[in-house]
Design a protein around this motif. Structure first.
Motif, PDB file in Angstrom:
ATOM      1  N   ASN A   6     112.112  39.873  55.257  1.00 19.88           N
ATOM      2  CA  ASN A   6     113.382  39.260  54.850  1.00 19.88           C
ATOM      3  C   ASN A   6     113.199  38.303  53.674  1.00 19.88           C
ATOM      4  O   ASN A   6     114.007  38.292  52.729  1.00 19.88           O
ATOM      5  CB  ASN A   6     114.014  38.515  56.029  1.00 19.88           C
ATOM      6  N   ILE A   7     112.142  37.491  53.741  1.00 21.54           N
ATOM      7  CA  ILE A   7     111.893  36.543  52.651  1.00 21.54           C
ATOM      8  C   ILE A   7     111.560  37.283  51.363  1.00 21.54           C
ATOM      9  O   ILE A   7     111.983  36.892  50.267  1.00 21.54           O
ATOM     10  CB  ILE A   7     110.762  35.564  53.036  1.00 21.54           C
ATOM     11  N   ARG A   8     110.798  38.350  51.484  1.00 17.82           N
ATOM     12  CA  ARG A   8     110.445  39.142  50.310  1.00 17.82           C
ATOM     13  C   ARG A   8     111.711  39.654  49.612  1.00 17.82           C
ATOM     14  O   ARG A   8     111.811  39.617  48.377  1.00 17.82           O
ATOM     15  CB  ARG A   8     109.558  40.312  50.728  1.00 17.82           C
ATOM     16  N   LYS A   9     112.679  40.123  50.382  1.00 11.24           N
ATOM     17  CA  LYS A   9     113.933  40.589  49.786  1.00 11.24           C
ATOM     18  C   LYS A   9     114.651  39.457  49.058  1.00 11.24           C
ATOM     19  O   LYS A   9     115.164  39.646  47.945  1.00 11.24           O
ATOM     20  CB  LYS A   9     114.843  41.167  50.877  1.00 11.24           C
ATOM     21  N   ASP A  10     114.680  38.270  49.667  1.00 12.38           N
ATOM     22  CA  ASP A  10     115.330  37.116  49.042  1.00 12.38           C
ATOM     23  C   ASP A  10     114.639  36.736  47.731  1.00 12.38           C
ATOM     24  O   ASP A  10     115.301  36.411  46.737  1.00 12.38           O
ATOM     25  CB  ASP A  10     115.317  35.919  49.988  1.00 12.38           C
TER      26      ASP A  10
END
Length: 228
Positions: free
Chosen positions: A166-170
């Motif tokens: 999720n953080i990677r997408k952000d």
């Protein structure tokens, strides 16, 4: 001979636990320093990385000596092999803490035109806390010589993996929308990767603990070995 081996094994266990505590504290300090933009603590982590490496070397040396001297079999051999395998995993965790510290310094010294992303940093901090919790739970299981909690450890490691995705997408979205975040975002991506691998390695130690207790080799988190 068996009594002497038991005494040596107790000493080896304590050396491993001590190294585990050192690595856990170092990971926690690296995450806190990252959030606080604390370059001084980050430099200390980098400068003391050799201490973890030296402990690994000393423990490996002792395991080889014990195998050569006592020629353990069955349960005794599994105990020695478990430490031999797990200590190299601990050392890699220490390397990840050092790498996070290096990223903290690199971000701090970058030109002011490269913007930080506070919301993403907070998410990375949450991920870091879960990763260190997973490490601590694994070390607690080792100290208690219990495999009752290995599935919970695997679950927490899996949670870290989902946070990572999720953080990677952000991060990638921010880098796409604002070119001034590209360099900083690249560092965030590698920090997220280091934390994910830290939790993965905690699960690796839990797997070796299962081997020590049962002689079985299991895969607690299949398919979770990617960097990010």
């Amino acid at each position: 001979m068996s009594r002497i081996f038991d005494i040596e094994m107790e000493d080896l266990d304590e050396q491993f636990r001590s190294m585990g505590r050192m690595v856990s504290r170092t990971i926690d300090k690296a995450v806190v320093a990252f959030m606080a933009h604390d370059t001084k603590t980050s430099e200390e982590i980098i400068n003391r990385d050799h201490e973890i490496n030296e402990r690994e070397a000393a423990i490996e040396k002792k395991t080889f000596e014990m195998i050569a001297l006592y020629q353990p079999v069955s349960t005794d051999l599994r105990e020695v092999v478990t430490i031999l395998k797990a200590v190299s995993v601990l050392e890699r965790m220490g390397d990840y803490a050092r790498d996070i510290a290096q990223s903290t310094i690199r971000i701090h010294h970058r030109q002011s035109g490269d913007r930080r992303m506070p919301d993403i940093e907070r998410k990375i901090s949450e991920m870091g806390l879960m990763a260190t919790r997973t490490v601590d739970e694994t070390l607690d299981a080792y100290v208690s010589d219990s495999i009752d909690d290995v599935q919970r450890i695997a679950s927490h490691s899996d949670h870290v993996g989902r946070l990572s995705a999720n953080i990677r997408k952000d991060i990638l979205t921010s880098m796409k929308d604002d070119v001034d975040t590209i360099d900083t975002g690249a560092d965030y991506l590698v920090v997220v990767g280091y934390l994910k691998r830290t939790a993965d390695h905690a699960t690796d130690i839990a797997e070796w603990l299962v081997y020590k207790r049962s002689g079985k080799i299991i895969e607690l988190n299949p398919g979770s070995s990617s960097f990010i």
